[in-house]
Every structure is written in C-alpha cells, then in structure tokens.
Design a protein around this motif. Structure first.
Motif, PDB file in Angstrom:
ATOM      1  N   ILE A 190       6.043   2.248 -21.512  1.00 37.24           N
ATOM      2  CA  ILE A 190       6.854   2.026 -22.690  1.00 37.24           C
ATOM      3  C   ILE A 190       6.583   0.854 -23.362  1.00 37.24           C
ATOM      4  O   ILE A 190       6.869  -0.307 -22.786  1.00 37.24           O
ATOM      5  CB  ILE A 190       8.336   2.444 -22.215  1.00 37.24           C
ATOM      6  N   GLU A 191       6.340   1.078 -24.753  1.00 34.00           N
ATOM      7  CA  GLU A 191       6.048  -0.193 -25.318  1.00 34.00           C
ATOM      8  C   GLU A 191       6.235   0.209 -26.872  1.00 34.00           C
ATOM      9  O   GLU A 191       5.649   1.174 -27.387  1.00 34.00           O
ATOM     10  CB  GLU A 191       4.508  -0.755 -25.348  1.00 34.00           C
ATOM     11  N   ASN A 192       6.849  -0.564 -27.888  1.00 32.34           N
ATOM     12  CA  ASN A 192       7.023  -0.408 -29.111  1.00 32.34           C
ATOM     13  C   ASN A 192       7.429   0.837 -29.578  1.00 32.34           C
ATOM     14  O   ASN A 192       7.051   1.687 -30.435  1.00 32.34           O
ATOM     15  CB  ASN A 192       5.540  -0.578 -30.109  1.00 32.34           C
ATOM     16  N   ASN A 193       8.517   1.451 -28.704  1.00 35.76           N
ATOM     17  CA  ASN A 193       9.159   2.715 -29.023  1.00 35.76           C
ATOM     18  C   ASN A 193       8.148   3.813 -28.825  1.00 35.76           C
ATOM     19  O   ASN A 193       8.384   4.893 -29.233  1.00 35.76           O
ATOM     20  CB  ASN A 193       9.570   2.724 -30.360  1.00 35.76           C
ATOM     21  N   VAL A 194       6.991   3.733 -28.159  1.00 33.25           N
ATOM     22  CA  VAL A 194       6.035   4.886 -27.670  1.00 33.25           C
ATOM     23  C   VAL A 194       6.086   4.929 -26.088  1.00 33.25           C
ATOM     24  O   VAL A 194       6.183   3.821 -25.417  1.00 33.25           O
ATOM     25  CB  VAL A 194       4.619   4.537 -28.103  1.00 33.25           C
ATOM     26  N   SER A 242      13.501  -0.280 -26.023  1.00 36.89           N
ATOM     27  CA  SER A 242      12.947  -1.482 -25.451  1.00 36.89           C
ATOM     28  C   SER A 242      13.703  -1.893 -24.286  1.00 36.89           C
ATOM     29  O   SER A 242      13.002  -2.923 -23.274  1.00 36.89           O
ATOM     30  CB  SER A 242      12.880  -2.775 -26.438  1.00 36.89           C
ATOM     31  N   ASP A 243      15.015  -1.485 -23.894  1.00 37.85           N
ATOM     32  CA  ASP A 243      15.472  -1.985 -22.696  1.00 37.85           C
ATOM     33  C   ASP A 243      14.731  -1.197 -21.470  1.00 37.85           C
ATOM     34  O   ASP A 243      14.789  -1.885 -20.432  1.00 37.85           O
ATOM     35  CB  ASP A 243      16.875  -1.138 -22.534  1.00 37.85           C
ATOM     36  N   TRP A 244      13.573  -0.458 -21.848  1.00 39.86           N
ATOM     37  CA  TRP A 244      12.864   0.426 -20.540  1.00 39.86           C
ATOM     38  C   TRP A 244      11.485   0.214 -20.770  1.00 39.86           C
ATOM     39  O   TRP A 244      10.747   0.605 -20.228  1.00 39.86           O
ATOM     40  CB  TRP A 244      13.306   1.762 -20.714  1.00 39.86           C
ATOM     41  N   ASP A 245      11.305  -0.984 -21.740  1.00 38.35           N
ATOM     42  CA  ASP A 245       9.810  -1.293 -21.848  1.00 38.35           C
ATOM     43  C   ASP A 245       9.107  -1.956 -20.595  1.00 38.35           C
ATOM     44  O   ASP A 245       9.740  -2.222 -19.545  1.00 38.35           O
ATOM     45  CB  ASP A 245       9.823  -2.663 -22.835  1.00 38.35           C
ATOM     46  N   GLY A 246       7.807  -1.158 -20.345  1.00 40.12           N
ATOM     47  CA  GLY A 246       7.115  -1.777 -19.419  1.00 40.12           C
ATOM     48  C   GLY A 246       6.407  -0.633 -18.498  1.00 40.12           C
ATOM     49  O   GLY A 246       6.293   0.688 -19.167  1.00 40.12           O
ATOM     50  N   VAL A 247       5.942  -0.682 -17.579  1.00 39.36           N
ATOM     51  CA  VAL A 247       5.050   0.357 -16.863  1.00 39.36           C
ATOM     52  C   VAL A 247       5.930   0.711 -15.603  1.00 39.36           C
ATOM     53  O   VAL A 247       6.093  -0.318 -14.806  1.00 39.36           O
ATOM     54  CB  VAL A 247       3.517  -0.094 -16.482  1.00 39.36           C
ATOM     55  N   TRP A 248       6.114   1.934 -15.263  1.00 39.28           N
ATOM     56  CA  TRP A 248       7.065   2.252 -13.974  1.00 39.28           C
ATOM     57  C   TRP A 248       6.335   3.168 -13.280  1.00 39.28           C
ATOM     58  O   TRP A 248       5.580   4.378 -13.911  1.00 39.28           O
ATOM     59  CB  TRP A 248       8.067   3.013 -14.969  1.00 39.28           C
ATOM     60  N   TRP A 266      16.157  14.519 -11.397  1.00 38.97           N
ATOM     61  CA  TRP A 266      16.171  13.249 -12.074  1.00 38.97           C
ATOM     62  C   TRP A 266      15.101  12.475 -11.506  1.00 38.97           C
ATOM     63  O   TRP A 266      15.350  11.453 -10.689  1.00 38.97           O
ATOM     64  CB  TRP A 266      17.655  12.527 -11.929  1.00 38.97           C
ATOM     65  N   PRO A 267      13.836  12.546 -11.929  1.00 45.08           N
ATOM     66  CA  PRO A 267      12.813  11.752 -11.521  1.00 45.08           C
ATOM     67  C   PRO A 267      13.114  10.140 -11.574  1.00 45.08           C
ATOM     68  O   PRO A 267      13.705   9.778 -12.805  1.00 45.08           O
ATOM     69  CB  PRO A 267      11.527  12.238 -12.290  1.00 45.08           C
ATOM     70  N   THR A 268      12.641   9.257 -10.594  1.00 50.69           N
ATOM     71  CA  THR A 268      13.408   8.044 -10.688  1.00 50.69           C
ATOM     72  C   THR A 268      12.138   7.234 -10.460  1.00 50.69           C
ATOM     73  O   THR A 268      11.021   7.274  -9.852  1.00 50.69           O
ATOM     74  CB  THR A 268      14.190   7.821  -9.311  1.00 50.69           C
ATOM     75  N   TYR A 269      12.361   6.021 -11.571  1.00 55.31           N
ATOM     76  CA  TYR A 269      11.091   5.133 -11.727  1.00 55.31           C
ATOM     77  C   TYR A 269      11.407   3.703 -11.411  1.00 55.31           C
ATOM     78  O   TYR A 269      12.555   3.117 -11.701  1.00 55.31           O
ATOM     79  CB  TYR A 269      10.487   5.179 -13.108  1.00 55.31           C
ATOM     80  N   TYR A 270      10.464   3.150 -10.708  1.00 50.97           N
ATOM     81  CA  TYR A 270      10.807   1.531 -10.447  1.00 50.97           C
ATOM     82  C   TYR A 270       9.707   0.741 -11.242  1.00 50.97           C
ATOM     83  O   TYR A 270       8.374   1.423 -11.371  1.00 50.97           O
ATOM     84  CB  TYR A 270      10.615   1.436  -8.846  1.00 50.97           C
ATOM     85  N   PRO A 271       9.679  -0.558 -11.358  1.00 54.99           N
ATOM     86  CA  PRO A 271       8.637  -1.362 -11.959  1.00 54.99           C
ATOM     87  C   PRO A 271       7.276  -1.103 -11.257  1.00 54.99           C
ATOM     88  O   PRO A 271       7.052  -1.144 -10.006  1.00 54.99           O
ATOM     89  CB  PRO A 271       9.179  -2.695 -12.035  1.00 54.99           C
ATOM     90  N   ASN A 272       6.243  -0.937 -12.028  1.00 52.07           N
ATOM     91  CA  ASN A 272       4.666  -0.780 -11.299  1.00 52.07           C
ATOM     92  C   ASN A 272       4.292  -1.790 -10.514  1.00 52.07           C
ATOM     93  O   ASN A 272       3.726  -1.652  -9.679  1.00 52.07           O
ATOM     94  CB  ASN A 272       3.838  -0.463 -12.296  1.00 52.07           C
TER      95      ASN A 272
END
Length: 213
Positions: free
Chosen positions: A107-111, A53-59, A193-199
């Motif tokens: 990422i949401e609810n461990n999915v 959940s520390d990484w929850d969101g759309v990236w 190391w593919p890198t992602y920021y908040p969508n």
C-alpha cells in the motif's frame, strides 16, 4: 498511468526484498481509551475517519503460518483461556478466518497492490467512510471502507479494513475484507478475515506478537 503502475510495482518489489526499509511506526503503545477500543468498547462519537496511508507498507499474510503449524502455540493458549472450546475448534475457526490466496499486500499513495504468487493486481482506492458494527457478543468494531473505481483493474472492487483502531494511527496489523459485489454485501462477512502483519517481521516475531496481543 502505466508508467506510474510500473514504478509502483518496482518500488514494492524492492520493498518486499528489503522489508526493514518499510519499518514505519507499527507501535504498540496504547492509551487506556485505545486499549478499550481495541477490546470492542467505545462510544460511536469517538470513531474518526482515517486515510489509506494508515495502512501504508508491505504486509504478509499469516495464513501460511497457520498451515505450517507455527501458530499452534497461539491457538493452544486461546483454548486454555476459554474452557468452553478446544484447540481443534480454535484452529478450525482461525483456519477459516485467515484463509486467503493473497500472499502479500503493498500500500502506497492510495494504491493497493495484491500479490497472489507471481500474479499482481493493483488499483487506486477512494475512501468510502466507515461502518460501526455490533457483534453478537455485544462488543463493537469499526470497518474502514475503500473502493476501486477503475473498471479495468482486476483488484478487489471493495476493500474493508479492521484493525481494532477507531481513529487515525499507523496500523500494526489488520484484518481485511475483499469483494466485488458491494460494501453492503461485504459487511455481512464475519467468518473470513485474512490477516496481515508487516512484511519485515520474521515468523517468530509474528507468533510472539500474537501470543502477547
């Protein structure tokens, strides 16, 4: 389960269309200890377990911004700071580092849901602990390990996060390592190391964040 997957896809699709709804605390206020850890200096005993959940969101992947030249100011600044390299070498390093065909991750609810163009794969991920790595520079990093145990899923079987954080905290951006062999094999990957920021961040915001990171 199919119903749940469908709902998740719809929910993430809606979030992709209206990113600001997912603007949770991607904060940058760091304590002195957090800043040191982000720079690769910390005691092993201070590393703590974290939940997905520390990484929850759309990236969003930053790779397209490298390809279209938007990140050139970032690479020029890095080259100016390190006289032993050049703009071309820095950009080539990040071209290899950021390279990915995964445009968006939800990422949401461990999915976790991986978007490659119109193709989508997803899986529920279980936590597999963390691994502390010591790099050639002497600095350290932590990877948080997660595993997809659904044999029918086409999502990566093994996923590892690195975001310069060593304790529970909502991530502001992350580097991700993905593979199907084993965590041990993935831990040896140092170049990609593919890198992602908040969508919800616009391109200009991502560039500005990198320039001042």
């Amino acid at each position: 389960m199919l119903g749940h997957k469908g709902k998740l896809a719809m929910a993430l699709g809606a979030l992709l269309a209206s990113g600001p709804l997912f603007a949770h605390s991607h904060g940058h206020q760091m304590t002195e200890a957090e800043q040191k850890a982000a720079n690769g200096v910390f005691e092993d005993k201070d590393v703590q377990d974290r939940k997905l959940s520390d990484w929850d969101g759309v990236w969003q992947s930053v790779y397209p911004y490298l390809l279209d030249g938007s990140l050139d100011p970032v690479f020029k600044k890095k080259a100016e700071k390190d006289k032993s390299t050049s703009f071309g070498k820095v950009k080539a390093y990040y071209r290899t580092g950021y390279a990915t065909d995964v445009d968006t991750i939800g990422i949401e609810n461990n999915v976790m849901e991986f978007h490659k163009g119109s193709a989508v794969s997803r899986c529920h991920y279980d936590y597999s602990g963390f691994k502390i790595l010591t790099y050639a520079s002497g600095k350290k990093g932590v990877r948080y390990l997660f595993e997809c145990k659904d044999a029918g899923s086409t999502a990566p079987k093994f996923v590892q996060f690195s975001d310069h954080t060593i304790a529970p905290k909502a991530s502001s951006h992350f580097h991700i390592f993905m593979g199907n062999t084993s965590h041990e094999a993935l831990l040896k990957e140092m170049d990609n190391w593919p890198t992602y920021y908040p969508n919800e961040m616009y391109k200009e915001q991502v560039v500005d964040e990198m320039l001042h990171h």
